[in-house]
Each structure stands twice: as structure tokens, then as C-alpha cells.
Design an enzyme around this catalytic site. Structure first.
Site, PDB file in Angstrom:
ATOM      1  N   GLU A 194      54.341 -75.052  16.802  1.00  0.00           N
ATOM      2  CA  GLU A 194      54.422 -76.262  15.981  1.00  0.00           C
ATOM      3  C   GLU A 194      53.328 -76.315  14.912  1.00  0.00           C
ATOM      4  OE1 GLU A 194      56.593 -78.776  15.784  1.00  0.00           O
ATOM      5  OE2 GLU A 194      57.886 -78.152  17.429  1.00  0.00           O
ATOM      6  N   SER A 204      60.799 -87.968   7.007  1.00  0.00           N
ATOM      7  CA  SER A 204      59.699 -88.212   7.941  1.00  0.00           C
ATOM      8  C   SER A 204      58.707 -87.052   7.865  1.00  0.00           C
ATOM      9  CB  SER A 204      60.226 -88.369   9.368  1.00  0.00           C
ATOM     10  OG  SER A 204      60.752 -87.144   9.850  1.00  0.00           O
ATOM     11  N   ASP A 218      55.691 -84.817  10.262  1.00  0.00           N
ATOM     12  CA  ASP A 218      55.063 -84.487  11.530  1.00  0.00           C
ATOM     13  C   ASP A 218      53.575 -84.287  11.291  1.00  0.00           C
ATOM     14  OD1 ASP A 218      57.624 -84.395  12.692  1.00  0.00           O
ATOM     15  OD2 ASP A 218      57.839 -82.290  12.191  1.00  0.00           O
ATOM     16  N   ASN A 228      55.855 -87.047  15.081  1.00  0.00           N
ATOM     17  CA  ASN A 228      56.661 -87.544  13.971  1.00  0.00           C
ATOM     18  C   ASN A 228      56.418 -89.018  13.688  1.00  0.00           C
ATOM     19  OD1 ASN A 228      59.465 -88.725  12.943  1.00  0.00           O
ATOM     20  ND2 ASN A 228      59.259 -86.596  12.276  1.00  0.00           N
TER      21      ASN A 228
END
Length: 140
Positions: free
Chosen positions: A52, A67, A69, A76
Site C-alpha cells: 500500500e 477520494s 488514501d 481512505n
């Protein structure tokens, strides 16, 4: 000349403030364990973070839905943190997820996990689920 020097110093200081901390796998594992993540789940968490954010505290990612992260766990803002975009189920400003202190990040990641498990993170689903996980034995 003094003004140019002052501008250079200000620029240098602003660059150093924004630098990311990039954890090692073992630093992250120890931080998570000390904040209540079970030893059994640590390999999954380490894998998730590797894919990630590459262990970086200042990682961000803009998603196609608008959106964003945030942080080492890529939390998020549509649901979990506040950036004046969506919900704030973790009761935390998204900017707090971009610091080198990952205490709040871990708390929020645990909340996300309690709702959706690891399936909340595409990095885990695509690269960790059902696959060989990082060996964390050398971290303890």
C-alpha cells in the site's frame, strides 16, 4: 544577498519537515505489536503496508472516485478520516496520518479492519491474500 540566504534556509527547512519516515519491516512490526496487533496477524499487516505505501508515512494516493488514501496504511478519506470530503469514522484529521508517529494510524487501521478485515485494502487482496507473507521471525 541576506534575503536570498534567508529564502534558501527557509526552503531547506520546509523540505526537511516534509520528509517521510520509511519504516523497515521490523520497525513496523514492532510498532504494531506494541500497539496491540496480534503476532499472528503481523505478517498480513506487514505485507499490506509493503504494497500500500512501501512503508512510507507520507504516502498518498488519489483514487478515480476523487477520494484520497493517506499514510502508511493508506486510509481512505471517503470513510475513515477527515479532509472535508466524506465520513470520519476514525475521528481523525487525514493529515494526522501523514506523520512519523503512527499511533493514530494503527488505531484507525484497526477500526477499518474491524469493519472489513484485510479485504478493505486492494494491496493486500492483490498481493498478500493466499500468498506467501513476509517472514517476521527476525523481528523478535
Amino acid at each position: 544577498m541576506k534575503f536570498a540566504f534567508a529564502v534558501l534556509i527557509a526552503f531547506a527547512l520546509s523540505c526537511s519537515v516534509g520528509e517521510a519516515k520509511t519504516f523497515t519491516k521490523c520497525e513496523l512490526v514492532k510498532a504494531m505489536y506494541s500497539r496491540g496487533i496480534s503476532k499472528k496477524l503481523l505478517p498480513d499487516w506487514a505485507c499490506l503496508v509493503q504494497w500500500e505505501s512501501s512503508y512510507s508515512t507520507t504516502a498518498t494516493h488519489k483514487n478515480t472516485d476523487g477520494s484520497t488514501d493517506y499514510g502508511i496504511f493508506q486510509i481512505n478519506n471517503a470513510y475513515w478520516c477527515d479532509s472535508h470530503y466524506g465520513s470520519n469514522l476514525c475521528n481523525i484529521p487525514c493529515q494526522n496520518l501523514l506523520t512519523d508517529d503512527i499511533s493514530e494510524d494503527i488505531k484507525c487501521a484497526k477500526i477499518v479492519y474491524s469493519h472489513h478485515g484485510f479485504n478493505a485494502w486492494y494491496g493486500w487482496v492483490d498481493h498478500c491474500k493466499g500468498k506467501a507473507l513476509p517472514d517476521i521471525r527476525e523481528c523478535f
